[in-house]
Design a protein around this motif. Structure first.
Motif, PDB file in Angstrom:
ATOM      1  N   THR A 103       0.828  -1.222   0.000  1.00 34.97           N
ATOM      2  CA  THR A 103       0.000   0.000   0.000  1.00 34.97           C
ATOM      3  C   THR A 103       0.856   1.263   0.000  1.00 34.97           C
ATOM      4  N   PHE A 104       0.412   2.275  -0.731  1.00 36.77           N
ATOM      5  CA  PHE A 104       0.988   3.625  -0.621  1.00 36.77           C
ATOM      6  C   PHE A 104      -0.105   4.527  -0.039  1.00 36.77           C
ATOM      7  N   PHE A 105       0.172   5.170   1.089  1.00 35.20           N
ATOM      8  CA  PHE A 105      -0.834   6.029   1.715  1.00 35.20           C
ATOM      9  C   PHE A 105      -0.709   7.477   1.249  1.00 35.20           C
ATOM     10  N   CYS A 106      -1.873   8.094   1.014  1.00 40.22           N
ATOM     11  CA  CYS A 106      -1.925   9.519   0.675  1.00 40.22           C
ATOM     12  C   CYS A 106      -3.082  10.131   1.487  1.00 40.22           C
ATOM     13  N   ASN A 107      -3.667  11.234   0.999  1.00 39.61           N
ATOM     14  CA  ASN A 107      -4.649  11.941   1.845  1.00 39.61           C
ATOM     15  C   ASN A 107      -6.078  11.920   1.334  1.00 39.61           C
ATOM     16  N   SER A 108      -6.306  11.430   0.123  1.00 39.36           N
ATOM     17  CA  SER A 108      -7.653  11.534  -0.447  1.00 39.36           C
ATOM     18  C   SER A 108      -7.809  10.548  -1.598  1.00 39.36           C
ATOM     19  N   GLY A 109      -9.048  10.446  -2.081  1.00 39.67           N
ATOM     20  CA  GLY A 109      -9.320   9.576  -3.206  1.00 39.67           C
ATOM     21  C   GLY A 109      -8.653  10.066  -4.485  1.00 39.67           C
ATOM     22  N   ALA A 110      -8.700  11.388  -4.691  1.00 38.40           N
ATOM     23  CA  ALA A 110      -8.085  11.942  -5.903  1.00 38.40           C
ATOM     24  C   ALA A 110      -6.582  11.673  -5.903  1.00 38.40           C
ATOM     25  N   GLU A 111      -5.958  11.831  -4.756  1.00 32.17           N
ATOM     26  CA  GLU A 111      -4.519  11.560  -4.680  1.00 32.17           C
ATOM     27  C   GLU A 111      -4.230  10.088  -4.925  1.00 32.17           C
ATOM     28  N   ALA A 112      -5.160   9.234  -4.494  1.00 33.37           N
ATOM     29  CA  ALA A 112      -4.982   7.795  -4.731  1.00 33.37           C
ATOM     30  C   ALA A 112      -5.002   7.527  -6.237  1.00 33.37           C
ATOM     31  N   ALA A 113      -5.947   8.168  -6.943  1.00 31.40           N
ATOM     32  CA  ALA A 113      -6.039   7.982  -8.398  1.00 31.40           C
ATOM     33  C   ALA A 113      -4.786   8.522  -9.084  1.00 31.40           C
ATOM     34  N   THR A 290      -1.396  -2.511  -4.502  1.00 30.73           N
ATOM     35  CA  THR A 290      -1.200  -3.478  -5.579  1.00 30.73           C
ATOM     36  C   THR A 290      -0.367  -4.641  -5.031  1.00 30.73           C
ATOM     37  N   ARG A 291       0.055  -5.552  -5.924  1.00 24.81           N
ATOM     38  CA  ARG A 291       0.913  -6.650  -5.476  1.00 24.81           C
ATOM     39  C   ARG A 291       2.315  -6.099  -5.210  1.00 24.81           C
ATOM     40  N   LYS A 292       2.976  -6.680  -4.227  1.00 27.93           N
ATOM     41  CA  LYS A 292       4.291  -6.147  -3.832  1.00 27.93           C
ATOM     42  C   LYS A 292       5.259  -6.071  -5.015  1.00 27.93           C
ATOM     43  N   GLU A 293       5.239  -7.116  -5.878  1.00 25.13           N
ATOM     44  CA  GLU A 293       6.230  -7.093  -6.973  1.00 25.13           C
ATOM     45  C   GLU A 293       5.976  -5.931  -7.930  1.00 25.13           C
ATOM     46  N   LEU A 294       4.715  -5.489  -8.038  1.00 22.19           N
ATOM     47  CA  LEU A 294       4.433  -4.320  -8.885  1.00 22.19           C
ATOM     48  C   LEU A 294       4.805  -3.037  -8.144  1.00 22.19           C
ATOM     49  N   MET A 295       4.416  -2.955  -6.871  1.00 25.39           N
ATOM     50  CA  MET A 295       4.704  -1.731  -6.095  1.00 25.39           C
ATOM     51  C   MET A 295       6.209  -1.476  -6.033  1.00 25.39           C
ATOM     52  N   TYR A 296       6.981  -2.565  -5.975  1.00 26.67           N
ATOM     53  CA  TYR A 296       8.429  -2.389  -5.846  1.00 26.67           C
ATOM     54  C   TYR A 296       9.106  -1.924  -7.134  1.00 26.67           C
ATOM     55  N   LYS A 297       8.301  -1.764  -8.204  1.00 26.73           N
ATOM     56  CA  LYS A 297       8.859  -1.178  -9.433  1.00 26.73           C
ATOM     57  C   LYS A 297       8.880   0.357  -9.321  1.00 26.73           C
ATOM     58  N   MET A 298       8.235   0.893  -8.267  1.00 19.48           N
ATOM     59  CA  MET A 298       8.222   2.346  -8.046  1.00 19.48           C
ATOM     60  C   MET A 298       9.453   2.700  -7.214  1.00 19.48           C
ATOM     61  N   PRO A 299      10.487   3.290  -7.808  1.00 16.63           N
ATOM     62  CA  PRO A 299      11.711   3.503  -7.029  1.00 16.63           C
ATOM     63  C   PRO A 299      11.518   4.527  -5.905  1.00 16.63           C
ATOM     64  N   PRO A 300      12.291   4.418  -4.826  1.00 10.75           N
ATOM     65  CA  PRO A 300      12.193   5.394  -3.739  1.00 10.75           C
ATOM     66  C   PRO A 300      12.313   6.816  -4.277  1.00 10.75           C
ATOM     67  N   GLY A 301      11.404   7.681  -3.796  1.00 15.03           N
ATOM     68  CA  GLY A 301      11.441   9.088  -4.216  1.00 15.03           C
ATOM     69  C   GLY A 301      10.607   9.372  -5.457  1.00 15.03           C
ATOM     70  N   SER A 302      10.114   8.318  -6.161  1.00 15.58           N
ATOM     71  CA  SER A 302       9.344   8.586  -7.380  1.00 15.58           C
ATOM     72  C   SER A 302       7.947   9.099  -7.055  1.00 15.58           C
ATOM     73  N   HIS A 303       7.538   8.956  -5.803  1.00 18.40           N
ATOM     74  CA  HIS A 303       6.252   9.512  -5.368  1.00 18.40           C
ATOM     75  C   HIS A 303       6.387   9.829  -3.877  1.00 18.40           C
ATOM     76  N   GLY A 304       5.523  10.688  -3.345  1.00 17.88           N
ATOM     77  CA  GLY A 304       5.653  11.009  -1.928  1.00 17.88           C
ATOM     78  C   GLY A 304       4.471  11.782  -1.402  1.00 17.88           C
ATOM     79  N   SER A 305       4.476  12.047  -0.097  1.00 17.54           N
ATOM     80  CA  SER A 305       3.412  12.812   0.537  1.00 17.54           C
ATOM     81  C   SER A 305       3.873  13.232   1.923  1.00 17.54           C
ATOM     82  N   THR A 306       3.693  14.503   2.247  1.00 16.96           N
ATOM     83  CA  THR A 306       4.100  14.954   3.591  1.00 16.96           C
ATOM     84  C   THR A 306       3.219  14.328   4.670  1.00 16.96           C
ATOM     85  N   TYR A 307       1.903  14.365   4.427  1.00 17.00           N
ATOM     86  CA  TYR A 307       0.971  13.920   5.472  1.00 17.00           C
ATOM     87  C   TYR A 307       0.440  12.505   5.284  1.00 17.00           C
ATOM     88  N   GLY A 308       0.561  11.973   4.053  1.00 20.88           N
ATOM     89  CA  GLY A 308      -0.127  10.719   3.722  1.00 20.88           C
ATOM     90  C   GLY A 308       0.135   9.616   4.739  1.00 20.88           C
TER      91      GLY A 308
END
Ligand SMILES: Cc1ncc(COP(=O)(O)O)c(C=O)c1O
Length: 436
Positions: A103-113, A290-308
């Motif tokens: 899971t990647f946590f963010c703050n809203s549905g739009a941010e999830a999309a 998503t599945r871990k093997e897919l999520m792990y294709k997102m390299p560190p720093g490629s997405h983020g959130s201060t509060y998520g």
């Protein structure tokens, strides 16, 4: 405290008008299934903060969990790791469909999309098309707005949005009046995507198909399941063409339909799942998973959130999951849902859109939905406006939805008592008799 009029004057003076309001009273507090105005006048809330407050307003155990967490820590951001965040990701892996476990946590549905769009871009290089369903709502950020087709007014000022978004009809088999009609409609529906693939969008150019298993803003409309399983059809197509299947469960997830996620009704597992709203029952928390093997294709720093995924929202979500399991809320949702369908069928025979006979039975209201995501369809938006206003005059809050505003959506909290559900339905039934 100021009086209502003074607050409303300041509201108009200092707040942006972009955010529309439905009811123009000022809420002092909310508890259980009720919102109270400044004079303590109670309103039965059949909107639950737009399908958010799964356990009602300010559930005391959730308040306690939040308070305790606030005393321990409110915010550290991704500077460190923190327990509530990790525990919630673990708990979600235990309830999400199939092998979805990261899971990647963010703050809203739009941010999830939006986050999911980034993940898809990483996973599907060179595939620049997306398919969305007409009537869908995925949020208000620019990325999510590009995927949203529930109302033209949501997009009107913002074109051009991201390119490559292709729209197909959300199959509304409830529009069919007889069994025969429904059968032939379903054949047509299968042909629609295939026609798109054959005529203007090559399947190998499509990165992902997005769908809300139960269309929310677009009309509280479950994807077909009775005669043909539309989500299974999409799963097969996606597997065949290497397309990712995304279920937006922002509104239909977290027990709202009587399962943890609506996809369970269909027995279909998506590649990516979006969550928000009921995820922490009233605090700003969203996620894509998503599945871990897919999520792990997102390299560190490629997405983020201060509060998520901050500690307070995660604690509230953990407590909610605990209570839903302990109090068998999933069963309660299914019971309440059955009660609502039976109520309307008794008052307005022929109203249950899931049950078709060989000939049409006329009813002024058509009822469809899953769990406590129930849509009441009327002949026009003018009728729903009158019903909504009548209910408001009797201190019951309901919201319309759908492109033409002709659907009343029932999304009470999942623990609303049978007595309160009946009270709300009695008022809606009175209004139907008056205006239909
Ligand atoms: C299915 C769906 N997806 C996404 C969103 C956007 O969520 P938010 O308002 O938290 O950004 C909504 C909000 O109504 C929704 O119903």
């Amino acid at each position: 405290m100021r009086d209502e009029q003074a607050y409303l004057i300041s509201d108009a003076e200092y707040l942006s008008p972009a955010l529309g309001r439905v009811f123009h009273f000022v809420a002092k507090r909310a508890s259980g299934s009720y919102i109270y105005d400044l004079n303590e006048k109670p309103y039965l809330d059949m909107t639950s903060g737009i399908a958010v407050n799964q356990l009602g307003h300010s559930h005391p155990e959730v308040v306690e969990a939040i308070t305790k967490q606030a005393q321990e820590s409110i915010h550290t951001s991704c500077v460190v790791h923190y327990p509530a965040n990790i525990e919630l990701a673990e708990a979600l892996a235990g309830i999400m469909p199939g092998d979805i476990n990261s899971t990647f946590f963010c703050n809203s549905g739009a941010e999830a999309a939006d986050g999911a769009l980034k993940l898809i871009k990483i996973l599907q290089p060179g595939r620049n098309n997306f398919i969305v369903h007409r009537g869908s709502f995925h949020g208000r950020t620019l990325g999510a707005t590009a995927l949203t087709t529930s109302k033209a007014s949501y997009r009107k000022y913002f074109d051009p949005l991201i390119p490559g978004v292709n729209v197909i009809n959300f199959p509304n088999t409830f529009a069919c009046k007889t069994i025969d009609e429904r059968r032939s409609f379903e054949n047509q529906m299968h042909k629609e995507i295939e026609l798109m693939f054959a005529t203007h969008v090559a399947p190998e150019s499509v990165a992902a198909i997005f769908i809300e298993p139960v269309l929310g803003e677009g009309g509280y409309l479950p994807a077909p399941i009775e005669y043909v399983n539309y989500l299974k059809h999409l799963r097969t197509l996606c597997d065949k063409h290497g397309i990712l299947l995304v279920f937006d469960e922002v509104q239909s997830g977290m027990a709202r339909t009587g399962k943890w996620f609506a996809s369970e009704h269909y027995g279909v597992v998506p590649d990516i799942q979006l969550m928000a709203k009921g995820l922490s029952g009233g605090l700003p928390l969203g996620a894509f998973a998503t599945r871990k093997e897919l999520m792990y294709k997102m390299p560190p720093g490629s997405h983020g959130s201060t509060y998520g995924g901050n500690p307070i929202c995660c604690r509230a979500a953990l407590k909610m999951i605990e209570i839903i399991k302990r109090d068998k809320v999933l069963d309660k949702v299914l019971d309440s849902s059955e009660y609502i369908f039976k109520y309307f069928e008794n008052k307005f025979p022929g109203s249950n859109s899931h049950k078709l006979s060989d000939t049409e039975i006329h009813s002024p209201v058509k009822v469809r939905g899953l769990g406590l995501m129930i849509g009441l369809e009327f002949a026009s938006g003018e009728i729903t406006t009158k019903i909504k206003e009548y209910a408001y005059s009797k201190q019951v809050l309901v919201l319309p939805c759908g492109a033409y505003g002709n659907i009343i959506r029932l999304a009470p909290d999942l623990t609303m008592s049978e007595a309160d559900i009946q009270k709300g339905l009695d008022i809606i039934a009175e209004a139907i008799k008056l205006y239909c």
